[in-house]
Design a protein around this motif. Structure first.
Motif, PDB file in Angstrom:
ATOM      1  N   CYS A  67       0.840  -1.186   0.000  1.00 54.75           N
ATOM      2  CA  CYS A  67       0.000   0.000   0.000  1.00 54.75           C
ATOM      3  C   CYS A  67       0.878   1.240   0.000  1.00 54.75           C
ATOM      4  CB  CYS A  67      -0.864  -0.046   1.252  1.00 54.75           C
ATOM      5  SG  CYS A  67      -2.000   1.309   1.422  1.00 54.75           S
ATOM      6  N   LEU A  68       0.563   2.204  -0.843  1.00 50.86           N
ATOM      7  CA  LEU A  68       1.315   3.458  -0.911  1.00 50.86           C
ATOM      8  C   LEU A  68       0.369   4.619  -0.606  1.00 50.86           C
ATOM      9  CD1 LEU A  68       4.028   4.496  -3.302  1.00 50.86           C
ATOM     10  CD2 LEU A  68       2.088   6.013  -3.050  1.00 50.86           C
ATOM     11  N   ASP A  69       0.773   5.452   0.334  1.00 53.41           N
ATOM     12  CA  ASP A  69      -0.030   6.609   0.718  1.00 53.41           C
ATOM     13  C   ASP A  69       0.431   7.822  -0.085  1.00 53.41           C
ATOM     14  OD1 ASP A  69      -1.831   8.253   2.171  1.00 53.41           O
ATOM     15  OD2 ASP A  69      -0.195   8.873   3.475  1.00 53.41           O
ATOM     16  N   MET A  70      -0.442   8.323  -0.957  1.00 52.18           N
ATOM     17  CA  MET A  70      -0.080   9.463  -1.803  1.00 52.18           C
ATOM     18  C   MET A  70       0.084  10.753  -1.004  1.00 52.18           C
ATOM     19  SD  MET A  70      -2.078   8.777  -5.373  1.00 52.18           S
ATOM     20  CE  MET A  70      -3.671   8.289  -4.730  1.00 52.18           C
ATOM     21  N   LYS A  71      -0.571  10.863   0.126  1.00 50.68           N
ATOM     22  CA  LYS A  71      -0.401  12.037   0.973  1.00 50.68           C
ATOM     23  C   LYS A  71       1.039  12.077   1.496  1.00 50.68           C
ATOM     24  CE  LYS A  71      -2.415  14.452   4.894  1.00 50.68           C
ATOM     25  NZ  LYS A  71      -3.556  14.569   5.780  1.00 50.68           N
ATOM     26  N   THR A  72       1.555  10.934   1.929  1.00 53.01           N
ATOM     27  CA  THR A  72       2.934  10.846   2.400  1.00 53.01           C
ATOM     28  C   THR A  72       3.911  11.074   1.255  1.00 53.01           C
ATOM     29  OG1 THR A  72       2.262   9.306   4.135  1.00 53.01           O
ATOM     30  CG2 THR A  72       4.606   9.363   3.582  1.00 53.01           C
ATOM     31  N   LEU A  73       3.611  10.527   0.089  1.00 49.24           N
ATOM     32  CA  LEU A  73       4.457  10.733  -1.086  1.00 49.24           C
ATOM     33  C   LEU A  73       4.573  12.226  -1.395  1.00 49.24           C
ATOM     34  CD1 LEU A  73       6.055   9.679  -3.551  1.00 49.24           C
ATOM     35  CD2 LEU A  73       3.853   9.414  -4.721  1.00 49.24           C
ATOM     36  N   TYR A  74       3.449  12.930  -1.398  1.00 49.69           N
ATOM     37  CA  TYR A  74       3.478  14.365  -1.653  1.00 49.69           C
ATOM     38  C   TYR A  74       4.271  15.099  -0.565  1.00 49.69           C
ATOM     39  CZ  TYR A  74       2.345  19.238  -1.896  1.00 49.69           C
ATOM     40  OH  TYR A  74       2.465  20.597  -1.929  1.00 49.69           O
ATOM     41  N   ALA A  75       4.019  14.791   0.708  1.00 50.71           N
ATOM     42  CA  ALA A  75       4.716  15.465   1.807  1.00 50.71           C
ATOM     43  C   ALA A  75       6.218  15.286   1.676  1.00 50.71           C
ATOM     44  CB  ALA A  75       4.229  14.921   3.155  1.00 50.71           C
ATOM     45  N   THR A  76       6.652  14.098   1.321  1.00 56.87           N
ATOM     46  CA  THR A  76       8.080  13.817   1.169  1.00 56.87           C
ATOM     47  C   THR A  76       8.673  14.631   0.029  1.00 56.87           C
ATOM     48  OG1 THR A  76       7.766  11.601   2.055  1.00 56.87           O
ATOM     49  CG2 THR A  76       9.772  11.995   0.782  1.00 56.87           C
ATOM     50  N   LYS A  77       8.008  14.609  -1.120  1.00 61.49           N
ATOM     51  CA  LYS A  77       8.524  15.359  -2.277  1.00 61.49           C
ATOM     52  C   LYS A  77       8.488  16.865  -2.048  1.00 61.49           C
ATOM     53  CE  LYS A  77       8.285  12.496  -6.286  1.00 61.49           C
ATOM     54  NZ  LYS A  77       7.967  12.554  -7.706  1.00 61.49           N
ATOM     55  N   ALA A  78       7.493  17.341  -1.315  1.00 59.35           N
ATOM     56  CA  ALA A  78       7.352  18.780  -1.072  1.00 59.35           C
ATOM     57  C   ALA A  78       8.189  19.251   0.110  1.00 59.35           C
ATOM     58  CB  ALA A  78       5.885  19.127  -0.833  1.00 59.35           C
ATOM     59  N   GLY A  79       8.736  18.303   0.885  1.00 53.81           N
ATOM     60  CA  GLY A  79       9.514  18.683   2.060  1.00 53.81           C
ATOM     61  C   GLY A  79       8.664  19.262   3.166  1.00 53.81           C
ATOM     62  N   LEU A  80       7.457  18.741   3.302  1.00 52.99           N
ATOM     63  CA  LEU A  80       6.514  19.254   4.308  1.00 52.99           C
ATOM     64  C   LEU A  80       6.211  18.188   5.355  1.00 52.99           C
ATOM     65  CD1 LEU A  80       3.910  20.878   1.881  1.00 52.99           C
ATOM     66  CD2 LEU A  80       5.510  22.087   3.381  1.00 52.99           C
ATOM     67  N   PRO A  81       5.854  18.618   6.574  1.00 53.26           N
ATOM     68  CA  PRO A  81       5.382  17.633   7.543  1.00 53.26           C
ATOM     69  C   PRO A  81       4.024  17.086   7.089  1.00 53.26           C
ATOM     70  CG  PRO A  81       5.388  19.845   8.500  1.00 53.26           C
ATOM     71  CD  PRO A  81       5.914  19.961   7.111  1.00 53.26           C
ATOM     72  N   LEU A  82       3.765  15.833   7.366  1.00 52.23           N
ATOM     73  CA  LEU A  82       2.528  15.181   6.918  1.00 52.23           C
ATOM     74  C   LEU A  82       1.278  15.942   7.352  1.00 52.23           C
ATOM     75  CD1 LEU A  82       1.440  12.739   5.399  1.00 52.23           C
ATOM     76  CD2 LEU A  82       1.442  11.497   7.559  1.00 52.23           C
ATOM     77  N   ARG A  83       1.266  16.448   8.560  1.00 57.44           N
ATOM     78  CA  ARG A  83       0.086  17.166   9.066  1.00 57.44           C
ATOM     79  C   ARG A  83      -0.176  18.479   8.330  1.00 57.44           C
ATOM     80  NH1 ARG A  83      -3.200  14.098  12.246  1.00 57.44           N
ATOM     81  NH2 ARG A  83      -1.999  12.911  13.725  1.00 57.44           N
ATOM     82  N   ALA A  84       0.798  18.972   7.582  1.00 53.11           N
ATOM     83  CA  ALA A  84       0.633  20.229   6.841  1.00 53.11           C
ATOM     84  C   ALA A  84       0.053  20.004   5.449  1.00 53.11           C
ATOM     85  CB  ALA A  84       1.980  20.949   6.726  1.00 53.11           C
ATOM     86  N   VAL A  85      -0.164  18.743   5.073  1.00 51.54           N
ATOM     87  CA  VAL A  85      -0.583  18.420   3.709  1.00 51.54           C
ATOM     88  C   VAL A  85      -2.094  18.280   3.611  1.00 51.54           C
ATOM     89  CG1 VAL A  85      -0.460  16.662   1.906  1.00 51.54           C
ATOM     90  CG2 VAL A  85       1.597  17.288   3.169  1.00 51.54           C
ATOM     91  N   ALA A  86      -2.654  18.921   2.585  1.00 52.60           N
ATOM     92  CA  ALA A  86      -4.061  18.776   2.219  1.00 52.60           C
ATOM     93  C   ALA A  86      -4.151  19.049   0.728  1.00 52.60           C
ATOM     94  CB  ALA A  86      -4.939  19.763   2.984  1.00 52.60           C
ATOM     95  N   LYS A  87      -5.055  18.375   0.055  1.00 51.66           N
ATOM     96  CA  LYS A  87      -5.185  18.606  -1.389  1.00 51.66           C
ATOM     97  C   LYS A  87      -5.439  20.076  -1.700  1.00 51.66           C
ATOM     98  CE  LYS A  87      -6.793  14.110  -2.994  1.00 51.66           C
ATOM     99  NZ  LYS A  87      -7.934  13.394  -3.564  1.00 51.66           N
ATOM    100  N   GLY A  88      -6.171  20.748  -0.843  1.00 45.45           N
ATOM    101  CA  GLY A  88      -6.502  22.150  -1.066  1.00 45.45           C
ATOM    102  C   GLY A  88      -5.309  23.088  -1.012  1.00 45.45           C
ATOM    103  N   THR A  89      -4.200  22.643  -0.459  1.00 51.93           N
ATOM    104  CA  THR A  89      -3.012  23.488  -0.383  1.00 51.93           C
ATOM    105  C   THR A  89      -1.912  23.023  -1.344  1.00 51.93           C
ATOM    106  OG1 THR A  89      -2.047  22.190   1.425  1.00 51.93           O
ATOM    107  CG2 THR A  89      -3.449  24.065   2.029  1.00 51.93           C
ATOM    108  N   MET A  90      -2.181  21.964  -2.089  1.00 51.19           N
ATOM    109  CA  MET A  90      -1.186  21.450  -3.034  1.00 51.19           C
ATOM    110  C   MET A  90      -1.146  22.323  -4.286  1.00 51.19           C
ATOM    111  SD  MET A  90      -2.022  17.367  -2.722  1.00 51.19           S
ATOM    112  CE  MET A  90      -0.869  16.815  -3.951  1.00 51.19           C
ATOM    113  N   PRO A  91       0.040  22.430  -4.917  1.00 49.87           N
ATOM    114  CA  PRO A  91       0.100  23.165  -6.183  1.00 49.87           C
ATOM    115  C   PRO A  91      -0.667  22.407  -7.267  1.00 49.87           C
ATOM    116  CG  PRO A  91       2.198  22.099  -5.732  1.00 49.87           C
ATOM    117  CD  PRO A  91       1.335  21.887  -4.534  1.00 49.87           C
ATOM    118  N   ARG A  92      -1.002  23.072  -8.330  1.00 52.18           N
ATOM    119  CA  ARG A  92      -1.812  22.482  -9.405  1.00 52.18           C
ATOM    120  C   ARG A  92      -1.152  21.297 -10.100  1.00 52.18           C
ATOM    121  NH1 ARG A  92      -4.846  26.967 -12.996  1.00 52.18           N
ATOM    122  NH2 ARG A  92      -6.825  26.073 -12.409  1.00 52.18           N
TER     123      ARG A  92
END
Length: 128
Positions: A67-92
């Motif tokens: 299982c792969l969590d895309m929220k964690t994948l995005y947080a890792t690539k963006a250099g953000l803490p997991l709790r700071a990630v939401a689709k509404g704050t992601m770049p386009r």
């Protein structure tokens, strides 16, 4: 079946049959590779199908941890803490262009596009 919208029935298939057919489909689509279930967020999307697969077929084509969590994948690539990630704050760039409708097929297409975009996305331009 591409492009065809399926109207769910009130009855549906028996769980044993549905999970067996799902397993067959996953294995066929994987074409010999180890399939991985992706979700956003994966902990939410993973528990129901995994539990049903174990209960009604005795195993999962994904194994116990495929299982792969895309929220964690995005947080890792963006250099953000997991709790700071939401689709509404992601770049386009990594987001899907498909609207989230809560229709299973629409949402699966949306998540597949999000996964493909995240895999290709190099991360924010301000990172070295």
């Amino acid at each position: 079946m591409a492009g065809r919208r399926v109207t769910p029935s009130i009855e549906g298939a028996e769980p044993e049959r549905a999970m067996r057919e799902f397993t067959d489909w996953v294995r066929e689509a994987a074409a010999g590779a180890q399939p991985v279930m992706c979700g956003y967020p994966a902990p939410y999307d993973w528990t129901f199908p995994y539990g049903y697969l174990i209960r009604f077929t005795g195993s999962s084509p994904f194994g116990h941890s495929g299982c792969l969590d895309m929220k964690t994948l995005y947080a890792t690539k963006a250099g953000l803490p997991l709790r700071a990630v939401a689709k509404g704050t992601m770049p386009r760039e990594p987001l899907s262009r498909h609207r989230h409708t809560h229709h299973a097929l629409d949402d699966a297409i949306e998540q597949a596009e999000l996964f493909a975009n995240l895999m290709a996305w190099p991360g924010p331009s301000h990172r070295p």
